[in-house]
Structures are given as structure tokens and as C-alpha cells.
Write an enzyme that holds these catalytic residues in place. Structure first.
Site, PDB file in Angstrom:
ATOM      1  N   GLU A 145       0.426 -11.587  -2.175  1.00  0.00           N
ATOM      2  CA  GLU A 145       1.084 -11.238  -0.925  1.00  0.00           C
ATOM      3  C   GLU A 145       1.394 -12.479  -0.272  1.00  0.00           C
ATOM      4  O   GLU A 145       0.824 -12.509   0.957  1.00  0.00           O
ATOM      5  CB  GLU A 145       0.594 -10.011  -0.489  1.00  0.00           C
ATOM      6  CG  GLU A 145       0.835  -8.633  -1.193  1.00  0.00           C
ATOM      7  CD  GLU A 145       0.165  -7.600  -0.331  1.00  0.00           C
ATOM      8  OE1 GLU A 145      -0.624  -7.866   0.496  1.00  0.00           O
ATOM      9  OE2 GLU A 145       0.729  -6.424  -1.071  1.00  0.00           O
ATOM     10  N   GLU A 304       2.182  -2.526  -6.800  1.00  0.00           N
ATOM     11  CA  GLU A 304       1.248  -1.833  -6.040  1.00  0.00           C
ATOM     12  C   GLU A 304       1.815  -0.471  -5.298  1.00  0.00           C
ATOM     13  O   GLU A 304       2.843  -0.928  -4.438  1.00  0.00           O
ATOM     14  CB  GLU A 304       0.489  -2.698  -5.157  1.00  0.00           C
ATOM     15  CG  GLU A 304      -0.455  -3.627  -5.417  1.00  0.00           C
ATOM     16  CD  GLU A 304      -1.062  -4.442  -4.266  1.00  0.00           C
ATOM     17  OE1 GLU A 304      -1.361  -3.918  -3.266  1.00  0.00           O
ATOM     18  OE2 GLU A 304      -1.517  -5.695  -4.451  1.00  0.00           O
TER      19      GLU A 304
HETATM   20  C1  GLA Z   1      -2.069  -4.865  -0.040  1.00  0.00           C
HETATM   21  C2  GLA Z   1      -2.980  -5.797  -1.303  1.00  0.00           C
HETATM   22  C3  GLA Z   1      -3.925  -5.306  -1.685  1.00  0.00           C
HETATM   23  C4  GLA Z   1      -4.832  -4.160  -1.011  1.00  0.00           C
HETATM   24  C5  GLA Z   1      -3.575  -3.070  -0.559  1.00  0.00           C
HETATM   25  C6  GLA Z   1      -4.192  -2.066   0.452  1.00  0.00           C
HETATM   26  O1  GLA Z   1      -0.864  -4.702  -0.982  1.00  0.00           O
HETATM   27  O2  GLA Z   1      -2.330  -6.705  -2.141  1.00  0.00           O
HETATM   28  O3  GLA Z   1      -4.981  -6.222  -2.238  1.00  0.00           O
HETATM   29  O4  GLA Z   1      -5.466  -4.829   0.107  1.00  0.00           O
HETATM   30  O5  GLA Z   1      -2.612  -3.771   0.339  1.00  0.00           O
HETATM   31  O6  GLA Z   1      -3.248  -1.128   0.543  1.00  0.00           O
END
Ligand code: GLA
Length: 668
Positions: A145, A304
Site C-alpha cells: 500500500e 485484501e
Molecule cells: C491494509 C494493510 C494490511 C492490514 C489491513 C487492515 O489493507 O495492507 O496490512 O493492515 O489494512 O485492514
């Protein structure tokens, strides 16, 4: 991708090795095909500078491979170890206020730090050399991210890099002074060395400088992504390299994903519901459509989302039974090649221990686990949709750079928010049962012509060429709908010459003589020919038609008597303009009229909040129907087909149980 992906982030370093064996057995039970490994493992694989210990990672990757589970192997460059910061405290980012952030969480990165760049390249090379040809590794996951939790750093390294970036962009100081409008408040620069990042100033800082700083910071992060990607391409040829985006405007506002989408081998996205919103599935759809658009319409992957509540929202609202599957299948309907979660097993320690997971703290005798197993079977049953593409009805123009610019200080009304408008117009399209592609603002007329209707919900910053393309689109027969406060400034946040909206005056056939922001809570009424009056708030304008015809006019408020919504016939097409902030009913009324111009028939036979989306390709044409309501629903079918989740033949109409999902392969 050889299969639709099902799985999640897997962080086995948080667990003793016995648990790994149980994990892999459970993954097989749930039909897991892919896990993301090693995202935060730098300290495990390089416990001291230059001393690598791959033992545990070798065993983890080997175990997964033995179970036939693919590995999306991460470079852990979002979380450098403590020893790194001890040696290089200057690599910690500095905030706009001048505060150096500390080690102890993650993402503490100055993207302009040479020490960080070197260390990140070294660990990437080490991982690429060791696992570049490992048969389990089917994808590389660079970093995590980019853009959050901090993108912009205001340290001296960043200041120097910014000056280089500016020299490259403007070549001469005269050009920079002109672009930034530094004659205002006597800010003219006589030497490059005088220029710094837009650090905290006594009052509003030069907006063009701030906008360029955001662009520069994104470019620095992108350069670091490219460096890692290129190392992996060399050491692991043929294996796709990605980095997980957060394309939803509700989640990350710092990166221009139009630029990033071109750099990855596969677009992947992280999406979290704004759980408290009553109709949060609409935001999900918008994020999925935007992600697919960033991928240029090609298949992408949801890397995710959550099985239930998250720990970082004010209230970690748990998903209701069936909701996780609906969310996952909605992403797949809109182009994702699978559904992945953060994370596999809920952590016991650390900041995210109250985040849901595929294996919750409750263990496998739990609703979540049973739904995880059942969803794994659903994803497997949809294997044949892999490689097909989502079919869109209309297009929405969206631009991160315009959003950044509009959000700077001292705009005419702090109540007019680009993201809110984009979401409101998207919702109105969703409620007319229309699937939207998003387009970057520089999209040319040939591409635009593929859509009968193009909506511009918020494009404060509009380059001249973007306006010209939209004009050509309308002249050639397109239908355009533009919302207020669009077309105002150029790429330097400088007002276009002449009356507003400079870049869109011609296509809209009007000028805006004066903005008329409304008082907090004030409402205005719009009256048109027939139909009930429309209600709007926040914003009004004194609109002067110059070719356009008023369709609704202000019945009250500061622009009373003047046009509020206009229609301009231009060439073979039509351009609509909405000069105020309409509520849902108003947007629907305008869209109904614009859709009639565009030849888009109403789809009222599909019940509200029953989401119907098509994916189509060589393997067939698939209709996804997702029932977000509490009542059983019927969806009309043009063609008979075979249902893939519950099984069986369907014809005439499709029954979709309350909260359920059905996917039909339509007969050709
Ligand atoms: C982000 C991060 C993960 C985790 C999630 C929690 O997407 O990439 O590592 O912290 O949030 O929702």
C-alpha cells in the site's frame, strides 16, 4: 493467474511452526489457492544488516508448495527493521510540521532517502535471487500500500529531490515562477536553492507548490516501486509483479492510480467497506469499477478485504451472515480474478489483533470459518469466468489530481467536496442499474465514443485538451453530464482565461458569471417543465446560457430566476450541466433525461439493491445477480442459462434469495 485466487495475507512469523501445519491443512479445507507471504518479514529474513536467514521462509514456502498453494511473495520494504533506522535515522519521514516520525509501527519511510533506496534494493535482490525460480512463487507483491500511512516527507533529502524534480519539469525558473503564480504575495524565486517543500507556513501556502509536491511525492514512491519491480523482472522472469493499491477514494487519496496502473503487471486492490454506511455495497462497487478501470478494463485481483469487522474504523461493525460472500462475489462480478483477505489467521498480538480474519480467534467452530469454507467452494465453482471482462454501460470521468487540487484551502465553499459528488453521481448510476467504467480526464474522443453517456461529477482541474476531447465526444453524438465547479483551473491550479468554466464553456454552451455558495443548511428549489421540483444545497451559480437551454431553473435562493440545469445540443450530441448540488432524487431526474438522450432504456424491472453485472469473454457471458436486500428477488433473463452456484437451468427470470448471489452462464 492459473486459477481464480482465494486466500489472504499469511503472516506465519507471528506463530510457532506447529501452527503452520494446521494452517496449511485448513487452507486446503477452505480451497485456498494463493497467499501473500512475507509482507512484514524483513526483520525475520535479515536480522542484522547483510546477514540473511532464509530458514523459516524456505520452510513456509516449501510447505505451501507441497500443499499446492501458490505464493504471492512480498518484498518487505514497507517495514525496515530496527537496525536499519538505528544506522539511518534520517530515513524516518518528517511531517509537514517538521516532526520526525519514529520507528515502532510500519511505513515509516522517506522515499527520497538514499539509504532506504539502497537497503530496499538489497533485500529485494536477495529475495529475488533465492525465490525467483521457486515453483510456488506465482506473483511478487512489492511493498504494501504505497501512499499510506505517509507519502509526503518534508526532510532535507526530499527537499533536494523536489528541486531536481522541478528542474526536470520546468527547466527554467521563469517557467516555474509563471506556473506557480509566484507574483502573488511576492513569492518569486531567483535561485533553485530557495525552493523547499511546502512546509507549514503562517497562512495558506502556494497551492501550485502543494499540488506539485503531491505529484513529486507520488513519483518518488513510484520510482522506488519501479526499482524493485525491475530487479524482480530480471531475477524472476515471467512472474507478474504487483503492489496492492487502495483505489477507493474513501481509502487512499495520495496516489494518482491512473499512473500506477500502467506500471504493474497485474492491478491488485485492497478494499474495506465503510462499514457504517447503510448501503456500503455501493461504495464497494464503485471501488471495484474504479480498480477495473485503473487496469484498463483487464482482469484485476482483490488482494485484501475483510471477513468481518476491522479494527481501524470507529466501530468495527461485523458482517452479517452472507455479507462476506456477497462482497467477494461483487468484486469478482466487477472483474476481480478471485477474492483475498487480510488476513489468514487473526493475530494475538500487535495493533491488528481485533481485525477479523479467515481463521478467527473463535477458531473453526465459528460462523466465519464455515462461511470461509463455503465461499472457497463458490469461488472454485466460478473458475470459468476467469479471463472474461466486465461489461459497462456508461463512463464516469475521475481524476485524483483534480481532487487534490480542489481540496486545498480557500475554495469558494468548504462544503463542496469532489469525493462526495463522485460518490453521489456513482450512486445515482448504480440506482439506475447501470455499470460504470471510470476514465482518466485525458481520455481521447475515440475511447469516449464507446460510451453512450459520460458523466463528469467533479473535475475542478481540467486541462484544455480534456475539455476539447469532451467537446469532440459530444459533437460526434455522445451525451455528457457535467456537475458544478468543473473545468475551472488548469494543471497549475490557475483559473482558465475568461469566464468560468473555462475548459468546458464551449461544450456546455454557457458561462458562469458568479459562484453562489449557500449558507450551511440552506436549500434551494429547482423547477422544470413538469415533474416535481428538485431540492439542492451547498452551491448555486449565476449561469448565463450561450447556446444551452435551461431545463430546470432556480425558484429561490441567490440565483433565483436563473438556469440551474441546462442542456446544450452540440453537433450530433447533447451536454447537460448541473450548477448545484442535487440530492439523490434530483440526480436521478437529470440522469433519466440524459439517459433518454443517450438511448439508454430504464431498467426498473430489476429491484433496487439487487446488483446485476455482466462478465463476458471467450468462455461465455455471465450474469451476476447479488441481492443486498432482505427479500427474495426476481431478475429478468433475456436468455436462458445455467446457474453456477446453486446449480440447475434457469429461464425467463432468475430467483435470487434474500442476501444471496446467483451467477448464470447465459446460453449463446
Ligand atoms: C491494509 C494493510 C494490511 C492490514 C489491513 C487492515 O489493507 O495492507 O496490512 O493492515 O489494512 O485492514
Amino acid at each position: 493467474m492459473a486459477r481464480l485466487a482465494y486466500g489472504g495475507d499469511y503472516n506465519p512469523e507471528q506463530w510457532p511452526e506447529e501452527v503452520w501445519h494446521e494452517d496449511v491443512a485448513l487452507m486446503r479445507e477452505a480451497g485456498v489457492t494463493l497467499v501473500s507471504v512475507g509482507i512484514f518479514s524483513w526483520a525475520m529474513v535479515e536480522p542484522e544488516e547483510g546477514a540473511y536467514d532464509f530458514g523459516r521462509l524456505d520452510r513456509i514456502v516449501g510447505l505451501l508448495h507441497g500443499a499446492g498453494i501458490g505464493v504471492d511473495l512480498a518484498t518487505p520494504t514497507v517495514a525496515p527493521p530496527a537496525w536499519f533506522y538505528r544506522a539511518h535515522p534520517e530515513a524516518l519521514p518528517v511531517s509537514r510540521e517538521g516532526v520526525r516520525l519514529a520507528f515502532g509501527s510500519r511505513g515509516a519511510i522517506c522515499h527520497d532517502s538514499p539509504a532506504y533506496q539502497e537497503a530496499a534494493a538489497r533485500i529485494t535482490r536477495a529475495l529475488g535471487e533465492r525465490y525467483g525460480h521457486h515453483p510456488a512463487v506465482v506473483m511478487w507483491h512489492v511493498h504494501n500500500e504505497y501512499g499510506v500511512p505517509v507519502l509526503e516527507c518534508y526532510c532535507e533529502n526530499s527537499a533536494a529531490a523536489f528541486r531536481d524534480w522541478l528542474r526536470n519539469r520546468y527547466t527554467t525558473l521563469d517557467a516555474l515562477n509563471a506556473a506557480w503564480g509566484t507574483a502573488f504575495w511576492g513569492q518569486a524565486y531567483g535561485d533553485w536553492a530557495e525552493i523547499g517543500p511546502p512546509r507549514l507556513t503562517p497562512t495558506v501556502c502556494n497551492p501550485a507548490q502543494r499540488l506539485d509536491y503531491r505529484r513529486f511525492a507520488g513519483d518518488s514512491a513510484l520510482a522506488n516501486f519501479r526499482r524493485e519491480r525491475d530487479i524482480l523482472h530480471t531475477l524472476s522472469p515471467g512472474t507478474p509483479v504487483t503492489t496492492n493499491f487502495m483505489v477507493s477514494p474513501a481509502q487512499c487519496d495520495t496516489l494518482d492510480y491512473w499512473a500506477w496502473g500502467r506500471e504493474v503487471d497485474l492491478v491488485t486492490n485492497d478494499h474495506y467497506l465503510v462499514a457504517e454506511q447503510e448501503r456500503n455495497h455501493v461504495g464497494l462497487s464503485m471501488a471495484a469499477d474504479l480498480t477495473r478501470s485503473v487496469a484498463g478494463g483487464a482482469p484485476w485481483l482483490l488482494l485484501e478485504h475483510s471477513t468481518s469487522g476491522v479494527n481501524w474504523q470507529p466501530r468495527g461493525i461485523a458482517k452479517r451472515p452472507g455479507e462476506m460472500a456477497r462482497n467477494s462475489l461483487a468484486h469478482i462480478a466487477r472483474g476481480s480474478e478471485g477474492a483475498m483477505f487480510f488476513q489468514w489467521r487473526a493475530s494475538r498480538a500487535g495493533a491488528e489483533k481485533f481485525h477479523s480474519a479467515m481463521v478467527p480467534h473463535a477458531g473453526t467452530d465459528s460462523r466465519i470459518w464455515r462461511e470461509v469454507v463455503s465461499l472457497g467452494a463458490d469461488v472454485a465453482a466460478l473458475e470459468e469466468v476467469r479471463g472474461t471482462r466486465t461489461v459497462a454501460d456508461v463512463a464516469v470521468v475521475w481524476d485524483w489530481q483534480s481532487w487534490w487540487a480542489q481540496r486545498l484551502e480557500w475554495r469558494p465553499s468548504e462544503d463542496l467536496d469532489a469525493r462526495e459528488r463522485a460518490e453521489a453521481w456513482y450512486t445515482a448510476l448504480f440506482d439506475r442499474r447501470l455499470t460504470a467504467d471510470f476514465l482518466p480526464p485525458q481520455t481521447g474522443p475515440a475511447k469516449l465514443a464507446g460510451y453512450p453517456l459520460v458523466v463528469v461529477p467533479a473535475l475542478y482541474l481540467t486541462a484544455r485538451t480534456a475539455g476539447q476531447h469532451l467537446r469532440a465526444y459530444v459533437e460526434n453524438g455522445g451525451t455528457l453530464a457535467v456537475s458544478c465547479f468543473s473545468g475551472i483551473v488548469d494543471e497549475h491550479d490557475t483559473v482558465h482565461p475568461g469566464p468560468h468554466p473555462g475548459a468546458l464553456r464551449d461544450v456546455l454552451g454557457l458561462t458562469v458569471e458568479e459562484f453562489q455558495p449557500l449558507r450551511a443548511g440552506e436549500r434551494v428549489t429547482l423547477r422544470g417543465s413538469g415533474g416535481p421540483p428538485l431540492v439542492a444545497d451547498v452551491w448555486a451559480e449565476t449561469v448565463v446560457p450561450r447556446g444551452a437551454e435551461p431545463v430546470w431553473s432556480y425558484a429561490d435562493g441567490p440565483a433565483a430566476g436563473g438556469p440551474a440545469v441546462t442542456r446544450h445540443r452540440l453537433g450530433r450530441g447533447t451536454a447537460w450541466y448541473v450548477s448545484t448540488r442535487l440530492g439523490a432524487d434530483g440526480l436521478d431526474a437529470v440522469l433519466a433525461a440524459a439517459c433518454a438522450d443517450a438511448g439508454i432504456a430504464p431498467r426498473e424491472e430489476i429491484p433496487r439493491d439487487v446488483e446485476v453485472v455482466r462478465r463476458s469473454g471467450e468462455s461465455g457471458s455471465y450474469l451476476f445477480a447479488l441481492n443486498h436486500t432482505g427479500a427474495d428477488a426476481k431478475v429478468p433473463l433475456e436468455t436462458a442459462g445455467t446457474e453456477l452456484l446453486a446449480g440447475g437451468r434457469v429461464a425467463g427470470h432468475l430467483e435470487v434469495p434474500a442476501g444471496g448471489v446467483r451467477v448464470v452462464r447465459l446460453d449463446r
